[in-house]
Motif scaffolding. Structure first.
Motif, PDB file in Angstrom:
ATOM      1  N   UNK A  92       4.641  15.169 -47.073  1.00 29.15           N
ATOM      2  CA  UNK A  92       5.902  15.672 -47.613  1.00 29.15           C
ATOM      3  C   UNK A  92       6.074  15.197 -49.061  1.00 29.15           C
ATOM      4  N   UNK A  93       6.885  15.882 -49.841  1.00 25.79           N
ATOM      5  CA  UNK A  93       7.149  15.435 -51.212  1.00 25.79           C
ATOM      6  C   UNK A  93       7.847  14.072 -51.221  1.00 25.79           C
ATOM      7  N   UNK A  94       7.552  13.276 -52.231  1.00 26.19           N
ATOM      8  CA  UNK A  94       8.157  11.949 -52.338  1.00 26.19           C
ATOM      9  C   UNK A  94       9.687  11.986 -52.324  1.00 26.19           C
ATOM     10  N   UNK A  95      10.339  12.956 -52.994  1.00 30.00           N
ATOM     11  CA  UNK A  95      11.809  12.987 -52.960  1.00 30.00           C
ATOM     12  C   UNK A  95      12.392  13.094 -51.552  1.00 30.00           C
ATOM     13  N   UNK A  96      11.611  13.659 -50.624  1.00 30.75           N
ATOM     14  CA  UNK A  96      12.102  13.760 -49.250  1.00 30.75           C
ATOM     15  C   UNK A  96      12.356  12.395 -48.630  1.00 30.75           C
ATOM     16  N   UNK A  97      11.527  11.415 -48.987  1.00 31.50           N
ATOM     17  CA  UNK A  97      11.708  10.060 -48.454  1.00 31.50           C
ATOM     18  C   UNK A  97      13.069   9.520 -48.865  1.00 31.50           C
TER      19      UNK A  97
ATOM     20  N   UNK B  22      17.097   7.186 -48.426  1.00 30.52           N
ATOM     21  CA  UNK B  22      17.759   6.576 -49.588  1.00 30.52           C
ATOM     22  C   UNK B  22      16.913   5.549 -50.331  1.00 30.52           C
ATOM     23  N   UNK B  23      16.197   4.673 -49.606  1.00 31.73           N
ATOM     24  CA  UNK B  23      15.405   3.633 -50.264  1.00 31.73           C
ATOM     25  C   UNK B  23      14.289   3.156 -49.341  1.00 31.73           C
ATOM     26  N   UNK B  24      13.314   2.472 -49.935  1.00 34.45           N
ATOM     27  CA  UNK B  24      12.231   1.907 -49.132  1.00 34.45           C
ATOM     28  C   UNK B  24      12.775   0.844 -48.183  1.00 34.45           C
TER      29      UNK B  24
END
Length: 212
Positions: A39-44, A49-51
């Protein structure tokens, strides 16, 4: 839409469990989690919201099953039945959630900095309850006078090793992955060691009160 959302969250959570298990929290990159999830990184960030939040979600995914595994201790039951069910549940967690189990083990070894006070209290309260149950069985003469703390620690170690030390198990057994029979054999072996070692009689068997 909700099904897509849940699917994406599950993909990210599974990928995060693997990355955190392999690299630890500090060394894990959000971009690697996204790539593994496909998935695209922005989806995470959109979903978690955060790691840090994602890491806590991984911990939550293992804490709930760990607490649920102790359910047999929460109702009146024969020690043989309770211990059997508990051990099988713990083995099932190691089989079904190996990566989250590793993350949890690492978290505990580092002093549990990301566990909330509520989660810590839940885990400690359940462990204390389980220990009290074992002590009661000892006092009632239903099992040998073993130290309940160390019995619980031993069960944790024996069952969680199938997740936390899977590489070593693979090397020794020569299997890339354990199968159903292996996990059944693991549970049966641990149960036999615990019940025989603690002199727990099967339900219905004649039991004699043992002196300490």
């Amino acid at each position: 839409m909700s099904s897509i959302r849940e699917r994406n969250k599950e993909l990210i959570l599974r990928a995060a469990s693997e990355e955190f298990a392999d690299k630890g929290f500090a060394a894990t990159k959000t971009s690697d989690i996204a790539a593994k999830a496909g998935l695209p990184k922005p989806n995470v960030y959109y979903y978690f919201k955060s790691k840090e939040n994602l890491y806590r979600e991984v911990l939550e995914s293992i804490i709930e099953p760990l607490l649920a595994a102790s359910a047999p201790f929460n109702v009146d039951g024969h020690p043989a039945d309770v211990l059997k069910a508990y051990i099988r549940s713990k083995i099932r967690i190691s089989r079904e959630l190996p990566h989250a189990s590793k993350v949890f083990a690492s978290e505990i070894m580092h002093g549990a900095p990301h566990l909330s006070a509520e989660q810590t209290e839940q885990l400690n309260a359940q462990a204390k309850h389980n220990i009290q149950c074992i002590q009661r069985w000892v006092d009632q003469g239903l099992m040998a006078a073993v130290d309940p703390h160390h019995l619980i620690f031993s069960i944790w170690a024996a069952t969680q090793t199938y997740a936390d030390f899977d590489w070593q198990i693979s090397v020794v057994t020569g299997k890339a992955r354990l199968d159903d029979a292996d996990y059944d054999a693991a549970a049966d072996t641990i149960i036999r060691l615990v019940l025989k070692g603690c002199e727990v009689a099967e339900p219905g068997a004649s039991e004699q009160v043992r002196s300490a």
